[in-house]
Design a protein around this motif. Structure first.
Motif, mmCIF file in Angstrom:
data_model
loop_
_atom_site.group_PDB
_atom_site.id
_atom_site.type_symbol
_atom_site.label_atom_id
_atom_site.label_comp_id
_atom_site.label_asym_id
_atom_site.label_seq_id
_atom_site.Cartn_x
_atom_site.Cartn_y
_atom_site.Cartn_z
ATOM 1 N N LEU A 9 0.685 -1.016 0.129
ATOM 2 C CA LEU A 9 -0.026 -0.075 0.037
ATOM 3 C C LEU A 9 0.848 1.207 -0.172
ATOM 4 O O LEU A 9 0.668 2.323 -0.721
ATOM 5 C CB LEU A 9 -1.084 0.027 1.318
ATOM 6 N N LEU A 10 1.944 1.266 0.926
ATOM 7 C CA LEU A 10 2.839 2.331 0.800
ATOM 8 C C LEU A 10 3.536 2.653 -0.468
ATOM 9 O O LEU A 10 3.724 3.794 -0.951
ATOM 10 C CB LEU A 10 3.834 2.211 1.987
ATOM 11 N N VAL A 11 3.837 1.355 -0.996
ATOM 12 C CA VAL A 11 4.332 1.519 -2.280
ATOM 13 C C VAL A 11 3.521 2.004 -3.420
ATOM 14 O O VAL A 11 4.020 2.855 -4.420
ATOM 15 C CB VAL A 11 4.970 -0.044 -2.828
ATOM 16 N N PHE A 12 2.212 1.473 -3.368
ATOM 17 C CA PHE A 12 1.224 1.861 -4.322
ATOM 18 C C PHE A 12 1.081 3.438 -4.247
ATOM 19 O O PHE A 12 0.672 4.083 -5.233
ATOM 20 C CB PHE A 12 0.030 1.214 -3.937
ATOM 21 N N LEU A 13 0.991 3.872 -2.957
ATOM 22 C CA LEU A 13 0.630 5.280 -2.819
ATOM 23 C C LEU A 13 1.831 6.196 -3.110
ATOM 24 O O LEU A 13 1.609 7.462 -3.277
ATOM 25 C CB LEU A 13 -0.146 5.733 -1.562
ATOM 26 N N GLY A 14 2.900 5.696 -3.054
ATOM 27 C CA GLY A 14 4.142 6.430 -3.375
ATOM 28 C C GLY A 14 4.770 6.318 -4.630
ATOM 29 O O GLY A 14 4.447 7.058 -5.650
ATOM 30 N N THR A 15 5.320 5.276 -4.885
ATOM 31 C CA THR A 15 6.131 4.745 -6.237
ATOM 32 C C THR A 15 5.338 4.844 -7.482
ATOM 33 O O THR A 15 5.435 5.606 -8.356
ATOM 34 C CB THR A 15 6.826 3.572 -6.079
ATOM 35 N N THR A 16 4.064 4.388 -7.382
ATOM 36 C CA THR A 16 3.316 4.128 -8.294
ATOM 37 C C THR A 16 2.822 5.377 -9.023
ATOM 38 O O THR A 16 2.743 5.761 -10.010
ATOM 39 C CB THR A 16 2.012 3.147 -8.093
ATOM 40 N N GLY A 129 -4.869 -2.087 -5.625
ATOM 41 C CA GLY A 129 -5.191 -0.997 -6.562
ATOM 42 C C GLY A 129 -6.888 -0.714 -6.720
ATOM 43 O O GLY A 129 -7.391 0.420 -6.733
ATOM 44 N N ALA A 130 -7.293 -1.747 -7.035
ATOM 45 C CA ALA A 130 -8.819 -1.948 -7.378
ATOM 46 C C ALA A 130 -9.549 -1.577 -6.228
ATOM 47 O O ALA A 130 -10.473 -0.812 -6.229
ATOM 48 C CB ALA A 130 -8.888 -3.198 -8.014
ATOM 49 N N ASN A 131 -9.098 -2.209 -5.216
ATOM 50 C CA ASN A 131 -9.935 -2.037 -3.836
ATOM 51 C C ASN A 131 -9.886 -0.517 -3.508
ATOM 52 O O ASN A 131 -10.897 0.110 -2.944
ATOM 53 C CB ASN A 131 -9.320 -2.732 -2.625
ATOM 54 N N LEU A 132 -8.717 0.107 -3.431
ATOM 55 C CA LEU A 132 -8.456 1.467 -3.279
ATOM 56 C C LEU A 132 -9.672 2.378 -3.992
ATOM 57 O O LEU A 132 -10.247 3.337 -3.369
ATOM 58 C CB LEU A 132 -7.303 2.168 -3.536
ATOM 59 N N GLU A 192 -7.092 -0.346 3.512
ATOM 60 C CA GLU A 192 -6.617 0.488 4.631
ATOM 61 C C GLU A 192 -6.040 -0.272 5.335
ATOM 62 O O GLU A 192 -5.956 -1.454 5.857
ATOM 63 C CB GLU A 192 -7.962 1.032 5.436
ATOM 64 N N LEU A 193 -4.788 0.440 5.891
ATOM 65 C CA LEU A 193 -3.895 -0.307 6.658
ATOM 66 C C LEU A 193 -4.474 -0.378 8.197
ATOM 67 O O LEU A 193 -5.064 0.506 8.582
ATOM 68 C CB LEU A 193 -2.557 0.485 6.942
ATOM 69 N N PRO A 194 -4.072 -1.215 9.077
ATOM 70 C CA PRO A 194 -3.580 -2.697 8.867
ATOM 71 C C PRO A 194 -4.711 -3.419 7.975
ATOM 72 O O PRO A 194 -5.528 -3.739 8.196
ATOM 73 C CB PRO A 194 -2.955 -3.195 9.913
#
Length: 554
Positions: A9-16, A129-132, A192-194
């Motif tokens: 999730l952190l990668v997805f919201l940052g790197t992607t 990503g789809a869930n987000l 959502e985390l966690p």
């Protein structure tokens, strides 16, 4: 799920996101991106969606913790289906990226392998990503709009695509098992985390979710903006036709023949069959008329020596290609009528120029200087002339070895280069074949013949579908047409599971594969009798997921 999914999730919201829009970085530091920022409006949500598009073909280390450049996601996963099923045949022992290990069935049967781990986490990355997007678009806080519905339709379609891939690789085939009780894969809906870890759902439950997602996707697309028209990049966007195509695939895999036939017709409506020139152009561009969906690979994300065409073509400029020409099953090629132009891309009489060829018939004899290839016995002039002719036609040189039954169906647009090319996921030809198979299975022989007729008559000038007038004859012919039309496009693995067919390179005169090279994968029992067709769950997942235990391993 487990810690790796939390990190995703952190990668997805940052790197992607940062890879999708450099302007976003001007006002928002990478480490400050949150779900609120990423999903603030439709424009920001589109960035998440763009990340999913690119994530389909980017090298796995760019989107997955612990990922590796040798598995460039769908560059690798798409052709893997034909590599595993024995349709894409290796002619020599040249290895790269574990491609030979896959072919020998020494990778997907190993729970610690990169293949088992990276396919699992890549597909769950798509689910994340789809869930987000789904959870944000349906939480009641955003104004309804055509743009929002278009995003939502793509998100539902992506989630269905990921779960279909997961359940078809990490669970027993629907038609050969007991889907009501067979363990499938975990279904995750959190964004959502966690994350809350989940146990394996049944195969039936996973299929039910796929079906529900595709129904929701179609409903959303009907209210959406529609996919823009234009170049190859637009077909990277999912649309209602992709959703119908996935519905057709899903229904076919579970024996819901009526739904499969109906959805296939709807999916293909806007994608006319290719003519001979397009069909022979190499399958390297979304611009082909039949393409319903494919990744448009941009220069900035090219996979170089991890690309689809490096693994399957005979024109890409890489050692895997030059040292190991890929050949087709000679039993398939020999069965193609001479009036069918698809036969033209398989070179039965290509000289065996590789002194390291697995069949020990390549190169020139060190004593006589004459070809070892029995097709050119005592005919060095003919051997050299044919090699030069094939080189000239396809833009390669003597640095590339040749081999009887080598193919030139799949070839990069710029032969002899390492340039990026598109990856095609769905074509209208597949939809004609799905409709035909589904109707044959419903004992609608006339309907199946009519479904197959347009494709057959386009490809073969002497085609007569009425020659196949029983269910048994028609199904065998449909299988032949699928193997030929979709050769190298990744369908071999799931087709064999659906048809409950094993692998036998020795039967009926032999495929042309070498038993020494293929080892235990030279002959493999059918899926209903051999659980090695099921991918192992990553050991890292079992070790870290409290809802999975060693007893859950396939």
């Amino acid at each position: 799920m487990l810690r790796k999914i939390n990190i995703l999730l952190l990668v997805f919201l940052g790197t992607t996101i940062t890879s999708c829009d450099d302007d976003f970085l001007e006002t928002t530091p990478t480490d400050a991106i949150s779900a609120v920022d990423a999903l603030a409006d439709e424009e920001s949500m589109q960035l998440i969606l763009n990340g999913l598009h690119r994530g389909l073909y980017s090298q796995s280390q760019t989107i997955l913790p612990g990922g590796q450049s040798s598995r460039a996601n769908n560059h690798y996963w798409v052709p893997l289906g034909d590599n595993l099923s024995g349709g894409l045949i290796h002619s020599a022992s040249a290895n790269n990226l574990g491609w030979r290990t896959e072919m020998q069935w020494n990778s997907h049967t190993d729970p610690t392998s990169l293949t088992c781990e990276l396919l699992w986490y890549h597909r769950y990355n798509i689910v994340l990503g789809a869930n987000l997007l789904i959870n944000r678009a349906t939480d009641g806080t955003m104004l309804e709009s055509q743009a929002l519905y278009e995003i939502l339709g793509q998100a539902y379609t992506y989630r269905a695509y990921a779960y279909l891939s997961l359940v078809q690789h990490y669970a027993k085939g629907y038609l050969i098992g007991d889907p009501a009780t067979d363990p499938g894969v975990p279904l995750l809906f959190s964004s959502e985390l966690p994350f809350t870890s989940e146990p394996r759902s049944t195969v039936q439950e996973v299929y039910d979710q796929i079906g529900a997602d595709l129904v929701d996707a179609i409903a959303a697309f009907e209210k959406g903006t529609g996919r823009p028209s234009g170049g190859a990049d637009t077909k990277s966007q999912l649309n209602i036709d992709v959703a119908y195509g996935l519905l057709a695939r899903t229904a076919l895999s579970k024996g819901d023949w009526e739904t499969a036939a109906e959805a296939a017709v709807k999916a293909r409506e806007n994608y006319p069959l290719m003519g001979e020139e397009e069909w022979k152009s190499g399958f390297n561009s979304n611009n082909l008329s039949e393409v319903i969906w494919g990744s448009h690979v941009i220069d900035a994300e090219t996979a170089f020596f991890s690309s689809y065409f490096y693994l399957v073509s005979n024109t890409f400029n890489g050692s895997q290609v030059r040292n190991n020409p890929k050949i087709a099953d000679r039993r398939l090629v020999d069965a193609i009528p001479d009036t069918d132009y698809r036969k033209d891309v398989f070179f039965i009489d290509a000289p065996n120029t590789n002194s390291s060829a697995a069949n020990n018939q390549g190169g020139l004899d060190s004593n006589t200087g004459l070809p070892r290839d029995p097709n050119y016995e005592n005919d060095l002039e003919g051997y050299n002339a044919r090699r030069a002719e094939i080189n000239a036609i396809y833009g390669i040189t003597n640095a590339y070895n040749q081999h009887p039954y080598m193919h030139f169906k799949l070839k990069n647009a710029n032969s002899g280069s390492i340039d990026p090319d598109d990856i095609i996921y769905m074509r209208s030809s597949e939809m004609y074949l799905i409709e035909a198979e589904a109707k044959a299975m419903m004992d609608d022989i006339a309907g199946a013949q009519e479904a197959l007729r347009p494709l057959g008559e386009e490809r073969d000038s002497a085609y007569d579908v009425t020659a196949y007038n029983t269910k048994e004859a028609l199904m065998e012919h449909i299988k032949f047409q699928r193997r030929l039309e979709l050769w190298g496009e990744g369908f071999g693995y799931t087709d064999k599971i659906r048809w409950d067919e094993g692998i036998d390179h020795a039967a009926d005169g032999g495929s042309g594969a070498s038993e020494v090279l293929y080892q235990e994968a030279f002959q493999v029992e059918r899926p209903s009798e051999n659980d090695d067709w099921i991918f192992k769950i990553p050991q890292a997942e079992i070790d870290a997921n409290p809802n999975l235990s060693p007893a859950d391993q396939n």
